[in-house]
Design a protein around this motif. Structure first.
Motif, PDB file in Angstrom:
ATOM      1  N   GLY A 772       0.794  -1.211   0.000  1.00 51.04           N
ATOM      2  CA  GLY A 772       0.000   0.000   0.000  1.00 51.04           C
ATOM      3  C   GLY A 772       0.833   1.269   0.000  1.00 51.04           C
ATOM      4  N   GLY A 773       0.624   2.102   0.968  1.00 55.58           N
ATOM      5  CA  GLY A 773       1.291   3.400   1.053  1.00 55.58           C
ATOM      6  C   GLY A 773       0.773   4.100   2.283  1.00 55.58           C
ATOM      7  N   TRP A 774       0.425   5.366   2.143  1.00 58.15           N
ATOM      8  CA  TRP A 774      -0.093   6.098   3.296  1.00 58.15           C
ATOM      9  C   TRP A 774      -1.156   7.098   2.876  1.00 58.15           C
ATOM     10  CZ3 TRP A 774       0.701  11.161   2.309  1.00 58.15           C
ATOM     11  CH2 TRP A 774       1.822  11.537   1.565  1.00 58.15           C
ATOM     12  N   LEU A 775      -1.967   7.449   3.855  1.00 54.76           N
ATOM     13  CA  LEU A 775      -3.008   8.461   3.706  1.00 54.76           C
ATOM     14  C   LEU A 775      -3.010   9.264   4.994  1.00 54.76           C
ATOM     15  CD1 LEU A 775      -5.668   9.460   2.138  1.00 54.76           C
ATOM     16  CD2 LEU A 775      -6.887   7.911   3.661  1.00 54.76           C
ATOM     17  N   ARG A 776      -2.960  10.588   4.890  1.00 61.46           N
ATOM     18  CA  ARG A 776      -2.938  11.398   6.102  1.00 61.46           C
ATOM     19  C   ARG A 776      -3.633  12.723   5.844  1.00 61.46           C
ATOM     20  NH1 ARG A 776       3.424  11.330   5.623  1.00 61.46           N
ATOM     21  NH2 ARG A 776       3.810  12.931   4.047  1.00 61.46           N
ATOM     22  N   GLY A 777      -4.007  13.369   6.942  1.00 65.78           N
ATOM     23  CA  GLY A 777      -4.706  14.636   6.775  1.00 65.78           C
ATOM     24  C   GLY A 777      -4.957  15.321   8.096  1.00 65.78           C
ATOM     25  N   MET A 778      -5.515  16.522   7.995  1.00 60.68           N
ATOM     26  CA  MET A 778      -5.902  17.314   9.157  1.00 60.68           C
ATOM     27  C   MET A 778      -7.316  17.836   8.940  1.00 60.68           C
ATOM     28  SD  MET A 778      -2.524  19.461  10.328  1.00 60.68           S
ATOM     29  CE  MET A 778      -3.341  19.813  11.903  1.00 60.68           C
ATOM     30  N   GLU A 779      -8.040  17.982  10.060  1.00 57.19           N
ATOM     31  CA  GLU A 779      -9.431  18.428  10.011  1.00 57.19           C
ATOM     32  C   GLU A 779      -9.652  19.511  11.069  1.00 57.19           C
ATOM     33  OE1 GLU A 779     -10.966  13.920   8.842  1.00 57.19           O
ATOM     34  OE2 GLU A 779     -11.232  14.708  10.876  1.00 57.19           O
ATOM     35  N   PHE A 780     -10.352  20.553  10.668  1.00 55.77           N
ATOM     36  CA  PHE A 780     -10.621  21.686  11.552  1.00 55.77           C
ATOM     37  C   PHE A 780     -12.127  21.907  11.611  1.00 55.77           C
ATOM     38  CE2 PHE A 780      -6.635  22.193   9.327  1.00 55.77           C
ATOM     39  CZ  PHE A 780      -5.721  22.480  10.333  1.00 55.77           C
ATOM     40  N   SER A 781     -12.641  22.132  12.819  1.00 58.90           N
ATOM     41  CA  SER A 781     -14.073  22.369  13.003  1.00 58.90           C
ATOM     42  C   SER A 781     -14.284  23.529  13.962  1.00 58.90           C
ATOM     43  CB  SER A 781     -14.773  21.123  13.564  1.00 58.90           C
ATOM     44  OG  SER A 781     -14.565  20.002  12.741  1.00 58.90           O
ATOM     45  N   GLU A 809      -0.190   8.722  -0.764  1.00 61.63           N
ATOM     46  CA  GLU A 809       0.785   8.202  -1.722  1.00 61.63           C
ATOM     47  C   GLU A 809       0.716   6.686  -1.699  1.00 61.63           C
ATOM     48  OE1 GLU A 809       5.520   7.938  -1.994  1.00 61.63           O
ATOM     49  OE2 GLU A 809       4.750   9.955  -2.346  1.00 61.63           O
ATOM     50  N   ILE A 810       0.225   6.126  -2.778  1.00 63.76           N
ATOM     51  CA  ILE A 810       0.147   4.680  -2.933  1.00 63.76           C
ATOM     52  C   ILE A 810       0.812   4.341  -4.257  1.00 63.76           C
ATOM     53  CG2 ILE A 810      -1.382   2.690  -3.183  1.00 63.76           C
ATOM     54  CD1 ILE A 810      -3.366   4.097  -1.403  1.00 63.76           C
ATOM     55  N   GLN A 811       1.891   3.575  -4.194  1.00 64.30           N
ATOM     56  CA  GLN A 811       2.697   3.271  -5.365  1.00 64.30           C
ATOM     57  C   GLN A 811       2.773   1.760  -5.560  1.00 64.30           C
ATOM     58  OE1 GLN A 811       4.783   5.367  -7.746  1.00 64.30           O
ATOM     59  NE2 GLN A 811       4.347   3.381  -8.635  1.00 64.30           N
TER      60      GLN A 811
END
Length: 933
Positions: A772-781, A809-811
């Motif tokens: 796989g790879g990675w997935l990341r993020g930020m969330e603001f409320s 990023e999945i390669q």
């Protein structure tokens, strides 16, 4: 009306931990405990403010990182679709289909990565795969929606992205008798694009809640019916071609589409609680859903698409800009006029029984049995007209000259024939493109059924680190079947062309929104039923990839310990647990073989059946630190999975002609010869297929969230970050070796495989598990009531806003570059401004998302992934509720959806100017009257 009792800090922590352990609502447990201790303050709130406070309360008191939506009152979620409400939450986005939100992406992962529950029970899907189409569930029947972004072990139906739990009213918890009625009138601002379809519709809803036998029996019954029109302006470029060194359109399609969505949904809940130790309930939901209509327009082949290059089409470029042809003229263009019928029918049935028993003060046992089933039928019926049969190569007079100009967003066209396409004295039913058919008729059937049983036991502790321990078993059996029936449409007379009888003609359909063309209008289903058309079956060997059955038996054993303690002067609470998931999966489907002697494909005698089983261990941990009375720091870590798409798991295969260098049959003697290949990439048989041996997508997820609550229950802000380390991904089309001995015997004769060891090792191309790879993020409320920072005169004014940033990023090893995850928008957000005071309420919302990879059906009905344009959708509503006098309980409301007619579009080649399709459905206005007693 709702009462919120403000509780002490320690009491909230205890109730949050214990209520999750018992599988109860944390808010309900907190209120019950407060009633025993005696309330210190009572605040009465209604309407928008009540919904916001209820949602914030659910978020605040959860041991997991969750988002929540609560109804303002019975049947009063603020959006037409529950999917639109979900799309306003941080990290969530909806893909619109025919102008309305239908499926939801959570944290950049598409619909197939999210599990949907109804009152905690897993639901089947009306689509071809696992993604739930939320427009099956009327928003009027949903009381609350919880989105779990971090799972715990007792959440047995969890998804890789998240879990959406739709909740309906619990009659005994509701506690009052209530009758709620509403009626709405809807109008679409695109008017009647086709004369035989209205641009107005309606919605009717009724809900009855009551308690009987000294509040030991509770009943809810709701019914919702709607007839909603959609009027769509649909324009498509089939592809782009090289025109003098610049990219230019290869085929134009333009349709005026009119549809009616008819949906009737019924919900019933019967609850029995004879004493404090036992509770039983039955939930039933039935939905009948029909979305049908016509699209009428024209297809203009201007290049290689569908044989257009054979017609002597010429092109003169007038203008180009940065590699894109922006204006030009095509000469010798033939037009295929189309009247297409598209209908989609679905029936959804969901049944659940739950029993909770507390034989001792510190023990609780629970059993839950559920059944969910959906049957869907989709019809796509194409009918063609033109000036003559095979007009473009055979009839020089049956041509058109088309000028086109790019306006910065899309092309507009001017035809030399124009309204002449609508002249019934010139147009005939025929095969104007020389495609070998006068139309095409396709029916797709899907049947999805899920049965589930859950058993659990909970042991509570009055002292110590652990507040409770829960263990249980969850078993499901699911079966999904897909089949398609496809036919060519021919004129029954056998003539090459026929004038359409005048009794079938309607007022012409205009395409003035994109061109000067008008086309004839008629109902092709009437031509078929009256014998003017006949059907000619398509070779079933050509569509074996669309026929499959997938079966899954899943058993989840889980254990979870809930804890509460203190680190210094900082209280904390949470849970730790593990799931052991055992899956037994199988698939069956037909197989086809291209016979070089017959120069066609044939269906093999023996269907393909294959499968596998596997076990995964999924640990989870959630900890919430109460930094002070109004501030929480939450941490979450879990291993999660999402099972592969069902069309990727299909067993059906298409076998190519045999590789003559590996195996062959002597044409005279009939002797079979097999030569083991020296090249591992070669085999006797090869082809394309699904992969019944696929393992699930798997990710290790890590979450952190800081939440601050203020403003007397209606205000909060939060900052959250997440990282998913994806261990296993299912990717595209990868060569792999399968045992095709049965196919060898079907093709070359019984015993061939046994007599030639190794001949059955076939190389097929299908989806496969890769790194796989990675997935990341930020969330603001941010939820900000005006009274926090403005004078009292602004009381009732407020704002809710969210913003999310996601990257991945999945390669895969076989891909040339990192792949794009379907449904992922790098940025998305929502801002809602509301005002509610003295009976008046006003709300305006804007939700937006950056471009993303959307899933659409291609012309064969198979999934087609296309880059979708960024979009921004604005909704607004204003209303007044009468609080006294003869109109007491009546609410009048005007609502506008998609105020600025935001388009849905896709593009190719990374250039947003190269639009493949562009759809506009207009703003929809709704006038609603609702009444409650």
């Amino acid at each position: 009306m709702r009462k919120i009792t403000k509780s002490r800090r320690g009491m909230l922590m205890a109730t949050a931990a214990s209520s999750v352990a018992l599988g109860l609502s944390p808010a309900s447990a907190a209120i019950a405990q407060d009633e025993e201790a005696g309330p210190t303050e009572v605040i009465t709130v209604t309407g928008i403010r009540a919904a916001i406070e209820s949602s914030i309360e659910a978020k605040r008191e959860s041991t997991s990182i969750v988002e929540a939506i609560s109804a303002e009152d019975i049947g009063k979620l603020p959006d037409v679709s529950i999917a639109e409400s979900l799309a306003r939450l941080p990290g969530l986005a909806a893909q619109r289909v025919r102008g309305r939100a239908q499926v939801v992406s959570v944290r950049g992962l598409g619909p197939d990565f999210t599990t949907a529950l109804l009152n905690g029970r897993e639901q089947v899907t009306a689509g071809d795969n696992r993604g739930v189409e939320f427009d099956q569930y009327p928003s009027e029947l949903i009381n609350q929606a919880l989105v779990y972004k971090t799972p715990d072990a007792q959440l047995v139906s969890q998804g890789l992205a998240g879990t959406v739990d739709l909740r309906t009213i619990r009659p005994l918890e509701f506690g009052n008798r209530s009758v709620s009625l509403s009626a709405s009138y809807e109008m679409n601002m695109n008017d009647q694009l086709n004369a035989d379809y209205d641009d107005t519709g309606y919605r009717l809803t009724g809900t009855y809640v009551n308690q009987f036998a000294d509040d030991t029996v509770g009943l809810v019954f709701s019914i919702a019916h709607q007839n909603t029109p959609t009027q769509g302006e649909k324009y498509e470029i089939c592809n782009f071609q090289d025109l003098s060194g610049n990219n230019g359109p290869e085929c134009f399609k333009m349709f005026s589409e009119s549809r009616d969505l008819d949906r009737t949904a019924m919900l019933g809940t019967l609850e029995f609680e004879p004493n404090d130790t036992f509770n039983a309930s039955v939930d039933v939901m039935y939905t009948e859903f029909t979305d049908g209509g016509v699209r009428r327009g024209i297809e203009l082949a201007t290049g290689n698409w569908l044989g257009g290059s054979n017609s002597g089409i010429s092109h003169q470029t007038i203008e180009a800009s940065n590699g894109l042809v922006t204006a030009g003229t095509f000469s010798n263009v033939f037009g295929v006029v189309r009247n297409d019928v598209q209908e989609r029918d679905a029936e959804l049935f969901s049944l659940g029984f739950n029993a909770q028993w507390r034989p001792f003060d510190n023990w609780e046992f629970e059993a839950d049995v559920s059944h969910s089933r959906v049957e869907r039928t989709a019809l796509d019926f194409e009918s063609y007209m033109g000036f003559a049969e095979g007009g473009w190569p055979n009839y020089p007079s049956a041509i058109d000259d088309v000028n086109y100009n790019f306006n910065g967003n899309r092309y507009r066209f001017n035809s030399s024939v124009g309204a002449g396409y609508a002249d019934p004295s010139l147009m005939v039913l025929t095969d104007p493109g020389g495609w070998g058919q006068d139309g095409f008729n396709k029916t797709l059937n899907t049947d999805d059924e899920l049965n589930a049983l859950r058993l659990s036991a909970t042991r509570e502790f009055a002292q110590g680190f652990f507040t409770s321990i829960e263990g249980g078993l969850y078993m499901t059996s699911r079966e999904k079947e897909r089949e398609t029936i496809e036919n060519f449409v021919d004129l029954a007379s056998g003539n090459g062309a026929e004038a359409i009888p005048s009794q079938y003609l309607m007022a012409p359909t205009s395409l003035s929104w994109v061109s000067n063309i008008e086309v004839p209008a008629y109902d092709p289903t009437a031509l078929l039923s009256d014998g003017i058309y006949t059907l000619r079956p398509l070779n079933p060997a050509f569509i074996v990839g669309k026929q499959w059955r997938v079966e899954e038996d899943v058993m989840v054993a889980y254990g979870q310990a809930n804890f509460e303690s203190q680190l210094g002067d900082v209280p904390y609470f949470g849970n730790v647990g593990v799931q052991v998931v055992q899956t037994d999966q199988s698939s069956s489907g037909p197989a086809s073989y291209f016979d070089p002697n017959l120069n066609t494909s044939i269906v093999l005698d023996t269907p393909v059946s294959a499968g596998d089983d596997y076990t995964e261990v999924l640990p989870s941990l959630n900890v919430s630190f109460e930094l002070n009375e109004d501030t929480y720091l939450r941490l979450g870590a879990a291993r999660t999975l999402a099972r592969a798409r069902m069309d990727d798991m299909r067993a059906s295969v298409s076998v190519n002609a045999p590789d003559a260098t590996v195996c062959s049959v002597d044409p005279v003697s009939g002797t079979f010869t097999y030569t083991p290949p020296s090249d591992s990439t070669r085999s006797c048989l090869s082809g394309s297929s699904g992969n019944p041996f696929l393992r699930p997508y798997i990710a290790d997820s890590f979450d952190i969230s800081l939440e601050r609550y203020f403003g007397d229950g209606a205000g909060y802000w939060s900052i959250a970050a997440f990282h998913k380390e994806i261990d296993s991904w299912v990717f595209g089309s990868v060569p792999f070796t399968v045992d095709a001995s049965t196919a060898v015997d079907d093709i070359f004769g019984a015993g061939t495989a046994a007599a030639n060891p190794g001949v059955g090792d076939a190389r097929f191309s299908a989806a496969e598990n890769v790194n796989g790879g990675w997935l990341r993020g930020m969330e603001f409320s941010l939820s900000l009531p005006a009274e926090v920072f403005l004078p009292e005169m602004f009381e009732g004014l407020g704002m809710f806003a969210t913003y999310s940033i996601t990257d991945s990023e999945i390669q895969p090893p076989t891909a040339n570059s990192p792949i794009t995850i379907p449904g992922l928008s790098e940025t998305l957000g929502n801002i809602t401004v509301y005002y509610e005071r003295e009976g008046w309420e006003f709300r305006v919302s804007n939700r937006w998302r950056s471009d993303f990879l959307a899933e659409l059906p291609d012309f064969t009905g198979q999934p087609d992934f296309r880059s979708a344009l960024e979009e921004s959708v604005v909704d607004a509503q204003i209303g007044y509720e009468f609080a006294e006098g003869p109109l007491d309980g009546l609410t009048v409301q005007l609502q506008a959806n998609n105020v600025f007619d935001e388009r849905f579009g896709t593009f190719v080649n990374g250039d947003e100017r190269q639009v493949r399709n562009w759809e506009e459905y207009g703003a929809t206005y709704t006038f609603r009257l609702s009444w409650r007693r």
